[in-house]
Design a protein around this motif. Sequence first.
Motif, PDB file in Angstrom:
ATOM      1  N   HIS A 158      74.656 -32.416   6.638  1.00 45.45           N
ATOM      2  CA  HIS A 158      74.403 -30.966   6.615  1.00 45.45           C
ATOM      3  C   HIS A 158      74.071 -30.463   8.016  1.00 45.45           C
ATOM      4  O   HIS A 158      72.917 -30.472   8.450  1.00 45.45           O
TER       5      HIS A 158
ATOM      6  N   HIS B 107      75.217 -27.255  11.059  1.00 43.58           N
ATOM      7  CA  HIS B 107      75.959 -26.017  11.380  1.00 43.58           C
ATOM      8  C   HIS B 107      76.075 -25.949  12.900  1.00 43.58           C
ATOM      9  O   HIS B 107      75.129 -25.532  13.581  1.00 43.58           O
TER      10      HIS B 107
ATOM     11  N   LYS C 206      80.955 -26.102  -0.645  1.00 43.57           N
ATOM     12  CA  LYS C 206      79.614 -25.509  -0.776  1.00 43.57           C
ATOM     13  C   LYS C 206      79.761 -24.051  -1.169  1.00 43.57           C
ATOM     14  O   LYS C 206      80.688 -23.368  -0.742  1.00 43.57           O
TER      15      LYS C 206
ATOM     16  N   TYR D  28      77.126 -20.491  -1.787  1.00 41.35           N
ATOM     17  CA  TYR D  28      75.801 -19.924  -1.534  1.00 41.35           C
ATOM     18  C   TYR D  28      75.395 -19.026  -2.697  1.00 41.35           C
ATOM     19  O   TYR D  28      76.148 -18.142  -3.104  1.00 41.35           O
TER      20      TYR D  28
ATOM     21  N   TYR E 167      72.012 -14.932   0.357  1.00 39.58           N
ATOM     22  CA  TYR E 167      72.699 -14.116   1.371  1.00 39.58           C
ATOM     23  C   TYR E 167      73.604 -13.061   0.715  1.00 39.58           C
ATOM     24  O   TYR E 167      74.836 -13.085   0.861  1.00 39.58           O
TER      25      TYR E 167
ATOM     26  N   HIS F  12      73.650 -23.849  -2.140  1.00 39.74           N
ATOM     27  CA  HIS F  12      72.430 -23.303  -1.535  1.00 39.74           C
ATOM     28  C   HIS F  12      71.762 -22.500  -2.650  1.00 39.74           C
ATOM     29  O   HIS F  12      72.255 -21.445  -3.053  1.00 39.74           O
TER      30      HIS F  12
ATOM     31  N   HIS G 273      69.449 -28.866   0.718  1.00 38.90           N
ATOM     32  CA  HIS G 273      68.107 -28.555   1.251  1.00 38.90           C
ATOM     33  C   HIS G 273      67.054 -28.122   0.219  1.00 38.90           C
ATOM     34  O   HIS G 273      66.448 -27.056   0.320  1.00 38.90           O
TER      35      HIS G 273
ATOM     36  N   MET H 187      63.880 -20.170   8.533  1.00 34.19           N
ATOM     37  CA  MET H 187      65.053 -20.884   8.019  1.00 34.19           C
ATOM     38  C   MET H 187      65.080 -20.632   6.518  1.00 34.19           C
ATOM     39  O   MET H 187      64.072 -20.216   5.939  1.00 34.19           O
TER      40      MET H 187
ATOM     41  N   ASP I 127      70.222 -29.830   8.057  1.00 34.46           N
ATOM     42  CA  ASP I 127      70.530 -28.390   8.076  1.00 34.46           C
ATOM     43  C   ASP I 127      70.352 -27.854   9.502  1.00 34.46           C
ATOM     44  O   ASP I 127      69.882 -26.730   9.706  1.00 34.46           O
TER      45      ASP I 127
ATOM     46  N   CYS J 214      70.687 -25.935  12.509  1.00 45.26           N
ATOM     47  CA  CYS J 214      71.304 -24.627  12.725  1.00 45.26           C
ATOM     48  C   CYS J 214      70.420 -23.958  13.783  1.00 45.26           C
ATOM     49  O   CYS J 214      69.440 -23.286  13.471  1.00 45.26           O
TER      50      CYS J 214
ATOM     51  N   ASN K 209      68.597 -17.173  10.862  1.00 44.11           N
ATOM     52  CA  ASN K 209      68.020 -18.231  10.011  1.00 44.11           C
ATOM     53  C   ASN K 209      68.481 -19.617  10.439  1.00 44.11           C
ATOM     54  O   ASN K 209      69.690 -19.868  10.490  1.00 44.11           O
ATOM     55  N   GLY K 210      67.535 -20.488  10.691  1.00 45.59           N
ATOM     56  CA  GLY K 210      67.896 -21.872  10.967  1.00 45.59           C
ATOM     57  C   GLY K 210      67.046 -22.461  12.068  1.00 45.59           C
ATOM     58  O   GLY K 210      66.396 -21.737  12.828  1.00 45.59           O
TER      59      GLY K 210
HETATM   60  O1  URP Z   1      68.363 -21.216   7.585  1.00 43.62           O
HETATM   61  C1  URP Z   1      69.363 -21.881   7.447  1.00 43.62           C
HETATM   62  N1  URP Z   1      69.353 -22.917   6.690  1.00 43.62           N
HETATM   63  N2  URP Z   1      70.494 -21.524   8.079  1.00 43.62           N
HETATM   64  C2  URP Z   1      71.722 -22.165   7.952  1.00 43.62           C
HETATM   65  C3  URP Z   1      72.546 -21.646   6.840  1.00 43.62           C
HETATM   66  C4  URP Z   1      72.074 -22.209   5.534  1.00 43.62           C
HETATM   67  O2  URP Z   1      71.468 -21.461   4.796  1.00 43.62           O
HETATM   68  O3  URP Z   1      72.271 -23.390   5.278  1.00 43.62           O
END
Ligand code: URP
Length: 464
Positions: A58, A60, A149, A151, A154, A182, A238, A288, A316, A318, A338-339
Motif C-alpha cells: 500500500h 501512493h 481498490k 473508496y 472522499y 478504503h 488500513h 491522514m 499507506d 502518501c 491527506n497522508g
Molecule cells: O490519508 C491517506 N491515507 N491518503 C492516501 C489516500 C488513501 O486514503 O489511501
Amino acid sequence: MGIVLKGGKIVTAVDTYESDIRIEGEKVISIGKDLEKEGDEIISVEGCYLLPGAIDPHTHFDLDTGSTVTADDFCSGTKAAIIGGTTTILDFATQNKGESLKEGLNNWHKKADNKSYCDYGFHMAITDWNEKVCAEMEDMIKEGVPSFKMYMAYKNTLQVDDGSIFSALRKGKEIGALIGFHCENGDVIDTLVKEAKNNGNIHPRYHAITRPAAAEREAISRVIQLAEMADSPVYIVHLSTKDGLESIIDGKKRGIKVYSETCPQYLLLDDSCYESEEGSFNGAKYVMSPPLRKDIDKDALWRGIQNSEIDTIATDHCSFNYKGQKDMGIDDFSKIPNGAPGVEHRLSLLYTNGVVNGKITINDLVALTSTNAAKLFGLFPQKGTIAVGCDADIVVLNPKERWMVSAENQTQRVDYTPYEGFEQEGRIKDVFLRGKQVVRDSKIVTEEPVGKYIPRKSLLEKGE
Ligand code: URP
Ligand code: ZN
C-alpha cells in the motif's frame, strides 16, 4: 559466479535457522553449508538475520490529489523503500473519472517504469464504475493486475456507491480478483466536515473529530455484508479501529473471506498527535485518512495481529511536505492533503516495537510484512520467502545496531517523519534485490533504478 551470504540466521514466516545462502543471477540457488564455488563473492553476515525482502502492498507515489502532488515519486519513494528493506511495493494505479482502466494503468507505468529502485506492481483503483470498466477488469488480470481498490470515502471525488461495490465484488469473484476497500462512510464525514467548518472549527484536530471510529466500523461491516451477498473475498485496507476489527472478526466467524491490513501509524501513534501547543499547526503532519485513533484501538490492533486476525502491515505511504503542502490547510483542516510518509521505516519500526518489545515473533514480522502479502496478492513463491528458486530478495538485519529515526537522515523526499526521535534497536545493513546488492552498510549502492514491474497471479491462477 555467485554470491554466498555466510554465517547468518535465515528467518521465514515459519522457521528461524542458521544457514548460508548461495545466490546466482536473480535467484536463491542453494541453502546450507559449504556452498561456495570458485569465483564466488563471500559476504559475511555473522550475527545478522536474513529476512525475505519486505513487501509493502500500500503506497501512493507520484499521486496527484487535485490540489497537489505527493512529495515522493517512484524514484525517491522506491529508494526509501529499498533502504528500509522493502524490495517490492504495490502502488495504486488510479482511474480518473471518465478514463478507462487501461488508461489509468498506462499512466502509472509511465510514472514507475525505469524510475524504480525496488520491484513494483499495481493495484487498480476504480473510481468510475460502468459496464465497460467491469469488462476491463479481466484485461487488468492479463496485465498482471489481479487486485483492485474502491473508496467508500472522499465524497464527490473517489467514493463509489454500494451498487458499484456489489457489482465489482461479483465480477471479482468470477475472474479471481481481490478487491481492497478504503472503509470510511464518506457521506457522514462530508456532513461532519461541513458542520465543523460552519462552526468555525478549522484546526487539524477536526480532521480526526469529523472522521469518527463509527464511520470506519459502519463501512467495514457494510462492505463485508456486500461481500457476503456477492460470495466474494474482500480485503480491508488500513484498518485503524477496535470496532472495525470486531466487524472483521464477526465476518470471518460467519465464513466470509475477510482479509485485513493495518499500518505502523495505527499501532504506534495516537490522536494526541493532533494536540500540539496552542496555535500550532503541527497536527497537520498526522492528517491522514483514517486518522490516528485512541490507545484502546492500538491495543486491539496489536491483539488482532497476535491472533492472526490481521494479515498484513503496509504503510499507506502518501507523503506531503509540512512546508508548502500541508500548510495549504492552515485556515481550513479539510484542505490539508491527506497522508503521511512511512515506507522507509516500516520494517525497522516493527522490528523494534514489535519483535524487540515482545509483541510479535520475528517470524510474525516476516509474515506480516512479506509472506502474507505475497500470498494474497499473487507474488508467492517468487517473493515473500527465502527458499531455493525464489527471487534473491534478501534483507540483512543487524540486531545489535541502535539508531534513531529522523527526517534529517531519511531518504524519503519529505521534510518530516511522523516517527521523529523514535529509538531503533536493529538496523537494516544490506539489501539484495533479485541477487543484486542494492544497499551496503545502510547506504544505497546502486546508481541505476534496477526495480522492475512484477506481473502477479490472480486467485484463480493460484487455484483459490
Ligand atoms: O490519508 C491517506 N491515507 N491518503 C492516501 C489516500 C488513501 O486514503 O489511501
Ligand atoms: Zn492509501
